[in-house]
Design an enzyme around this catalytic site. Structure first.
Site, PDB file in Angstrom:
ATOM      1  N   GLU A   1      18.517  27.021 -21.718  1.00  0.00           N
ATOM      2  CA  GLU A   1      18.242  26.128 -20.494  1.00  0.00           C
ATOM      3  C   GLU A   1      16.652  26.434 -20.298  1.00  0.00           C
ATOM      4  O   GLU A   1      15.820  25.445 -20.022  1.00  0.00           O
ATOM      5  CB  GLU A   1      19.117  26.313 -19.308  1.00  0.00           C
ATOM      6  CG  GLU A   1      20.528  25.709 -19.362  1.00  0.00           C
ATOM      7  CD  GLU A   1      21.271  26.094 -18.132  1.00  0.00           C
ATOM      8  OE1 GLU A   1      22.363  25.234 -18.066  1.00  0.00           O
ATOM      9  OE2 GLU A   1      21.046  26.999 -17.394  1.00  0.00           O
TER      10      GLU A   1
ATOM     11  N   GLY B   1      21.131  21.046 -13.910  1.00  0.00           N
ATOM     12  CA  GLY B   1      21.534  21.819 -12.570  1.00  0.00           C
ATOM     13  C   GLY B   1      20.989  22.852 -12.170  1.00  0.00           C
ATOM     14  O   GLY B   1      20.011  23.435 -12.801  1.00  0.00           O
TER      15      GLY B   1
HETATM   16  C1  5RP Z   1      24.525  26.298 -16.275  1.00  0.00           C
HETATM   17  C2  5RP Z   1      23.642  26.252 -15.143  1.00  0.00           C
HETATM   18  C3  5RP Z   1      24.207  25.260 -14.176  1.00  0.00           C
HETATM   19  O1  5RP Z   1      23.264  24.019 -14.244  1.00  0.00           O
HETATM   20  C4  5RP Z   1      24.391  25.723 -12.871  1.00  0.00           C
HETATM   21  O2  5RP Z   1      25.212  26.710 -13.001  1.00  0.00           O
HETATM   22  C5  5RP Z   1      25.092  24.675 -11.851  1.00  0.00           C
HETATM   23  O3  5RP Z   1      26.311  24.183 -12.228  1.00  0.00           O
HETATM   24  P1  5RP Z   1      27.072  22.997 -11.535  1.00  0.00           P
HETATM   25  O4  5RP Z   1      26.227  21.762 -11.781  1.00  0.00           O
HETATM   26  O5  5RP Z   1      28.379  23.051 -11.960  1.00  0.00           O
HETATM   27  O6  5RP Z   1      27.297  23.404 -10.024  1.00  0.00           O
HETATM   28  O7  5RP Z   1      22.769  26.722 -14.640  1.00  0.00           O
HETATM   29  O8  5RP Z   1      24.154  27.705 -17.120  1.00  0.00           O
END
Ligand code: 5RP
Length: 226
Positions: free
Chosen positions: A102, A81
Site C-alpha cells: 500500500e 482505506g
Molecule cells: C489494509 C489496510 C486497510 O485499508 C485498513 O485496514 C482499513 O480496512 P477496512 O476498510 O477493512 O476498515 O490498511 O492493510
C-alpha cells in the site's frame, strides 16, 4: 446504511478514461473495486495495479485490466482505506496486513484518495495498534528494539495460530502506543531498526479523504494547502 460502500462509491467517481488506478485493500477498498468493476464492464477504459494479492484476484474476477510496475509510468489515483485518520490526514494503515505494498503504491501515485467511515477519524493517532512489517529473521530481537520506542507489541497470528504472513513473506508486529505524539519521529525511528521493512504511518501521502456518515452524507477532507 453501508457507510463504507457510500464513501467508496463516491471516490470512484474521480476515475476517468485512460487512468492508471491503484487498488487498495480491505473491506472499504472492496467496495471501490466492485464499483470500478461495474464501470469497466460499462465501458470505462482504465488499467489498475493492486496493493495485495486479494485485491488483485477480486479485480481480475471483475475483468478489470491489471498491470504491473514494469507496464506503467505512474499511477494517477489510488483509492484505499485506513484504520485511523488524524486532522492532518496522517494515516495508520495495515489492519489488513498490506501496508508495504500500500505504501509503495501510494508513494508512486499522483493522488492517494482515502475512503473511510466516520469511526476512523481521530484527534490523535495511536488508539489503533500500529502495524509494522518485520522480516522473519531475528524477529524477537527486532521486536525488542521496537518496544524500546515506548509501545507494547504483539506478533499478529492467524486463526490457526500461525504467524500471519504478508504477501511479501514477512510478519506483522502490532504496536500499541496509546498516543502517537510525533508520527514523523516514530516513523523514522521505526524504519531505522534493522528487520523493520516498513511501518503503517502514512505521512503526507493522502490527498483527500472521503468520509461516509450514517446520515448518508459523504464529506471530503482536503490536505491543508490544497
Ligand atoms: C489494509 C489496510 C486497510 O485499508 C485498513 O485496514 C482499513 O480496512 P477496512 O476498510 O477493512 O476498515 O490498511 O492493510
Amino acid at each position: 446504511m453501508n457507510v463504507k460502500k457510500l464513501a467508496a462509491e463516491a471516490a470512484v467517481e474521480l476515475i476517468k478514461d485512460g487512468m492508471t488506478v491503484g487498488l487498495g485493500t480491505g473491506s472499504t477498498a472492496h467496495w471501490a473495486i466492485a464499483k470500478l468493476g461495474e464501470r469497466v464492464n460499462n465501458g470505462l477504459k482504465i488499467k489498475a495495479i493492486a496493493t495485495s494479492k486479494e485485491s488483485d484476484a477480486l479485480a481480475k474476477e471483475l475483468n478489470i485490466p491489471m498491470v504491473t510496475f514494469s507496464d506503467i509510468g505512474q499511477i494517477d489515483i489510488t483509492i484505499d482505506g485506513a484504520d485511523e485518520v488524524d486532522p492532518n490526514l496522517i494515516l495508520i494503515k495495515g489492519g489488513g496486513g498490506a501496508l508495504l505494498r500500500e505504501k509503495i503504491i501510494a508513494t508512486a501515485s499522483e493522488k492517494l484518495i482515502v475512503i473511510v467511515d466516520e469511526s476512523k477519524l481521530v484527534r490523535q493517532l495511536g488508539g489503533f495498534a500500529l502495524p509494522i512489517e518485520v522480516i522473519p529473521f531475528g524477529m524477537e530481537s527486532t521486536r525488542k528494539f521496537i518496544e524500546e520506542l515506548g509501545c507494547k507489541t504483539k506478533i499478529r497470528m492467524t486463526d490457526k495460530n500461525d504467524r500471519f504472513k504478508t504477501d511479501n513473506g514477512n510478519h506483522i508486529v502490532d504496536c500499541t502506543f496509546g498516543r502517537i505524539e510525533s508520527p514523523e519521529k516514530i516513523s523514522q525511528k521505526l524504519n531505522q531498526i534493522p528487520g523493520v521493512v516498513e511501518n503503517g504511518l502514512f505521512i503526507r501521502l493522502a490527498h483527500k479523504v472521503y468520509v461516509g456518515y450514517q446520515s448518508g452524507k459523504v464529506d471530503i477532507l482536503l490536505k491543508k494547502n490544497d
